[in-house]
Design an enzyme around this catalytic site. Sequence first.
Site, PDB file in Angstrom:
ATOM      1  N   HIS A  17      -1.820  21.924  -5.645  1.00 42.06           N
ATOM      2  CA  HIS A  17      -1.590  23.201  -6.329  1.00 42.06           C
ATOM      3  C   HIS A  17      -2.546  24.280  -5.831  1.00 42.06           C
ATOM      4  CE1 HIS A  17       0.849  22.468 -10.240  1.00 42.06           C
ATOM      5  NE2 HIS A  17       1.271  21.655  -9.285  1.00 42.06           N
ATOM      6  N   GLU A  71       6.851  25.156  -6.448  1.00 41.67           N
ATOM      7  CA  GLU A  71       6.850  25.924  -7.687  1.00 41.67           C
ATOM      8  C   GLU A  71       6.324  27.332  -7.410  1.00 41.67           C
ATOM      9  OE1 GLU A  71       4.284  22.906  -9.722  1.00 41.67           O
ATOM     10  OE2 GLU A  71       5.662  23.285 -11.379  1.00 41.67           O
ATOM     11  N   ASN A  79       2.485  28.119  -7.457  1.00 43.81           N
ATOM     12  CA  ASN A  79       1.594  27.880  -6.329  1.00 43.81           C
ATOM     13  C   ASN A  79       1.978  28.628  -5.067  1.00 43.81           C
ATOM     14  OD1 ASN A  79       0.133  25.744  -7.785  1.00 43.81           O
ATOM     15  ND2 ASN A  79       2.091  24.689  -7.657  1.00 43.81           N
ATOM     16  N   GLY A 122      18.317  16.126  -8.432  1.00 42.83           N
ATOM     17  CA  GLY A 122      19.766  16.181  -8.509  1.00 42.83           C
ATOM     18  C   GLY A 122      20.391  15.732  -7.213  1.00 42.83           C
TER      19      GLY A 122
END
Length: 320
Positions: A38, A107, A110, A173
């Site tokens: 991160h 994300e 970050n 997914g």
Amino acid sequence: MVAVGYTLMGEQSGPKELVDYAIRAEDAGFDQLVASDHYYPWLDAQGHSPYAWSVLGAVAQATSRVELMSFVTCPTRRYHPAVVAQKAATVGLLSDGRFTLGLGAGENLNEHVVGGWPHVQQRHEMLEEALQIIRPLLDGQTISYTGDYFEVPEAYLWDRPEQRVPMAVAASGPSSCDLAAEYADGLIATEPDEKLLRVFDERGGAGKPRYGQVMICYGPDEDECRKIAYDQFRWFGLGWPVNANLPDPDAFASATRQTHVEDVAQGIPCGPDPEAHVAAFKRYVDAGFTHVAVVQIGGPTQPLFLDWARDEFLPRLREL
């Protein structure tokens, strides 16, 4: 037997502490160390976020047996994929072949530090291009690549292990399962979702490792553990679509303003009861994961947890 991992959580501990915890975790008997990557913590209360790759290099030298893994690195924004390949090869050499490169779409928290955050469709397209660059470099090929998002005029890794650094891709997914099955050597998931693993198998991932991660908050006082979990990890229930797009710790604090201690305790086992923590781990075993890393919530509580894990928790997990 399922490999039991320990998470070096850079969002809740500084770099020297993480190296110390890595040594303790190896001595305690953990099979694997996974390191978060991160730029920011999720919440101000966590208070840390050192550079994961420096920590991994130090841990590679400070340990001798335990497997290492980035969990996970986004190879599309903060880092160019050709540089990610170089970093992975170097840690592979420093660790004598104990390193696995964990990759994901990232994300906003970050990656926005270097510019705008792309739409989710673009992020998956960028991740696929990154995988098309990283894998052949780790294989020892000289590559030239021109894509929609990345250009590599020419690249070659001069220092890399004899055995290619394995890769695993985070999936949530069908589309990310496709990427994991086609380009990677394993799949990463943050929930014990048996259906997701079946999709991975159907898309070509049968027989490959599956890496999971379970959050717990062990300690002698259940109420205190609940407070720690709420203070530092109340964002966990927001779900991936939300977590991936919030830009900073203030946004995570705002998004969890209506979350209560009881809400967090329903999803994260807290306190001294080993049965609750074993049950949380077992959900991943039952779903079909081959590697499961434990997150002990609360930076300063790590030594207490690692002692307990050595004496009680790990022997119980081995029985599974």
